[in-house]
Design a protein around this motif. Structure first.
Motif, PDB file in Angstrom:
ATOM      1  N   THR A   1       4.171  -2.957  -7.221  1.00 19.47           N
ATOM      2  CA  THR A   1       2.762  -3.315  -7.369  1.00 19.47           C
ATOM      3  C   THR A   1       1.981  -2.680  -6.237  1.00 19.47           C
ATOM      4  O   THR A   1       2.235  -2.964  -5.061  1.00 19.47           O
ATOM      5  N   LEU A   2       1.042  -1.823  -6.574  1.00 20.48           N
ATOM      6  CA  LEU A   2       0.266  -1.082  -5.582  1.00 20.48           C
ATOM      7  C   LEU A   2      -0.953  -1.885  -5.158  1.00 20.48           C
ATOM      8  O   LEU A   2      -1.774  -2.278  -5.998  1.00 20.48           O
ATOM      9  N   VAL A   3      -1.055  -2.135  -3.840  1.00 23.71           N
ATOM     10  CA  VAL A   3      -2.117  -2.979  -3.285  1.00 23.71           C
ATOM     11  C   VAL A   3      -2.829  -2.198  -2.182  1.00 23.71           C
ATOM     12  O   VAL A   3      -2.168  -1.662  -1.289  1.00 23.71           O
TER      13      VAL A   3
ATOM     14  N   THR B   1       5.320   0.140 -13.020  1.00 24.01           N
ATOM     15  CA  THR B   1       4.217   0.148 -12.066  1.00 24.01           C
ATOM     16  C   THR B   1       3.130  -0.843 -12.446  1.00 24.01           C
ATOM     17  O   THR B   1       2.870  -1.098 -13.621  1.00 24.01           O
ATOM     18  N   SER B   2       2.487  -1.398 -11.416  1.00 21.03           N
ATOM     19  CA  SER B   2       1.360  -2.302 -11.603  1.00 21.03           C
ATOM     20  C   SER B   2       0.329  -2.018 -10.513  1.00 21.03           C
ATOM     21  O   SER B   2       0.699  -1.660  -9.384  1.00 21.03           O
ATOM     22  N   ILE B   3      -0.949  -2.157 -10.846  1.00 16.24           N
ATOM     23  CA  ILE B   3      -2.039  -1.918  -9.893  1.00 16.24           C
ATOM     24  C   ILE B   3      -2.815  -3.216  -9.680  1.00 16.24           C
ATOM     25  O   ILE B   3      -3.214  -3.878 -10.641  1.00 16.24           O
ATOM     26  N   PHE B   4      -3.047  -3.572  -8.437  1.00 16.21           N
ATOM     27  CA  PHE B   4      -3.821  -4.746  -8.060  1.00 16.21           C
ATOM     28  C   PHE B   4      -5.304  -4.441  -8.278  1.00 16.21           C
ATOM     29  O   PHE B   4      -5.857  -3.524  -7.660  1.00 16.21           O
TER      30      PHE B   4
ATOM     31  N   ASN C   1       0.861  -1.177   0.000  1.00 19.00           N
ATOM     32  CA  ASN C   1       0.000   0.000   0.000  1.00 19.00           C
ATOM     33  C   ASN C   1       0.902   1.235   0.000  1.00 19.00           C
ATOM     34  O   ASN C   1       1.769   1.363   0.855  1.00 19.00           O
ATOM     35  N   PRO C   2       0.711   2.150  -0.952  1.00 21.41           N
ATOM     36  CA  PRO C   2       1.634   3.281  -1.091  1.00 21.41           C
ATOM     37  C   PRO C   2       1.459   4.366  -0.032  1.00 21.41           C
ATOM     38  O   PRO C   2       1.185   5.532  -0.339  1.00 21.41           O
ATOM     39  N   ILE C   3       1.656   3.986   1.225  1.00 23.72           N
ATOM     40  CA  ILE C   3       1.747   4.974   2.292  1.00 23.72           C
ATOM     41  C   ILE C   3       3.122   5.639   2.187  1.00 23.72           C
ATOM     42  O   ILE C   3       4.018   5.119   1.526  1.00 23.72           O
ATOM     43  N   PRO C   4       3.335   6.796   2.815  1.00 25.72           N
ATOM     44  CA  PRO C   4       4.617   7.502   2.650  1.00 25.72           C
ATOM     45  C   PRO C   4       5.844   6.648   2.940  1.00 25.72           C
ATOM     46  O   PRO C   4       6.837   6.707   2.201  1.00 25.72           O
ATOM     47  N   LYS C   5       5.800   5.839   4.003  1.00 31.47           N
ATOM     48  CA  LYS C   5       6.949   4.999   4.360  1.00 31.47           C
ATOM     49  C   LYS C   5       7.274   4.002   3.255  1.00 31.47           C
ATOM     50  O   LYS C   5       8.440   3.739   2.940  1.00 31.47           O
TER      51      LYS C   5
END
Length: 237
Positions: free
Chosen positions: A90-92, A128-131, A72-76
């Protein structure tokens, strides 16, 4: 041939259950590559309950195939990915307390956010990839974010296949066709196994890559890691 990326989260889970460094995650990843896998996937979570952020740094030094970091693209997480610079991110959309990923992005609702994050990664040379779920609207929404690929969330297929319903693959066939028409690459993952992977591969067109972890490591307890990796590779030909 569809590429096999092995998710090594479960190896980290076993290691962390006793402390120390047994099994050695880095050595396991190197061995998995030697056995023929074309990629290594990790999914570090904010609490680092299996893969740690340091694992990501350590693996970057040794992985010679494709390196895929999910999360999950949180800042950390964004900071980690920009530091490590894997082949693919991969963004989940998993919650902090999620046991495992359980849904794809609403790419319409979160279009602006995803578009902004994806541009950051692409500016740094990271694919980049999106779930996403196999929903045409979500696939169309993904295309509007600028992502390079989507990863189809395959739990519903796995459940249907286990229950003898091979028509459960049809939404994935249609989603893959649409994604290809829109210029998106297609990955897939979640609950894929030796039992169901070949039918999925034979049915879903334009499939570039699958990410498999839980089933592959579980099967390896009985059949051996090298053997299982090669069994998957044979089914993905």
């Amino acid at each position: 041939m569809t590429k096999l990326s092995v998710n090594v989260n479960k190896i980290a889970t076993i290691r962390n259950s006793r402390g120390g460094n047994v099994p050695n995650l880095v050595k396991a990843a190197q061995d998995i590559e030697e056995f023929g896998a074309q990629g290594i996937t990790i999914h570090p979570r904010p609490d680092e309950r299996h893969i740690t952020y340091q694992d990501a740094r350590d693996l970057k030094k040794v992985v010679t195939t494709e390196f895929n970091i999910e999360g999950n693209p949180i800042p950390k997480f964004i900071e980690l990915v920009l530091e490590v610079k894997p082949t693919q991110v991969t963004l989940v959309p998993d919650g902090v307390d999620a046991i495992t990923s359980n849904e794809g992005w609403d790419t319409i609702k979160h279009k602006d956010f995803l578009k902004e994050v994806i541009q950051i990664f692409k500016n740094n040379g990271i694919r980049t990839s999106i779930f996403v779920d196999p929903d045409p609207k979500m696939v169309e929404g993904a295309a509007l974010t600028g992502t390079d690929r989507i990863e189809l969330y395959t739990e519903s297929y796995a459940i249907a296949y286990e229950n003898g319903n091979k028509e459960g693959v049809l939404p994935f066939v249609e989603a893959a066709k649409l994604a290809h028409e829109l210029g998106l690459g297609i990955n897939a993952g979640h609950d894929l196994s030796l039992n169901n992977i070949q039918f999925f591969k034979e049915s879903v067109p334009h499939l570039l890559e699958v990410s498999i972890g839980h089933a592959l490591i579980s099967e390896s307890l009985y059949l051996g890691l090298e053997n299982v990796v090669n069994m998957y590779l044979n089914k993905l030909k």
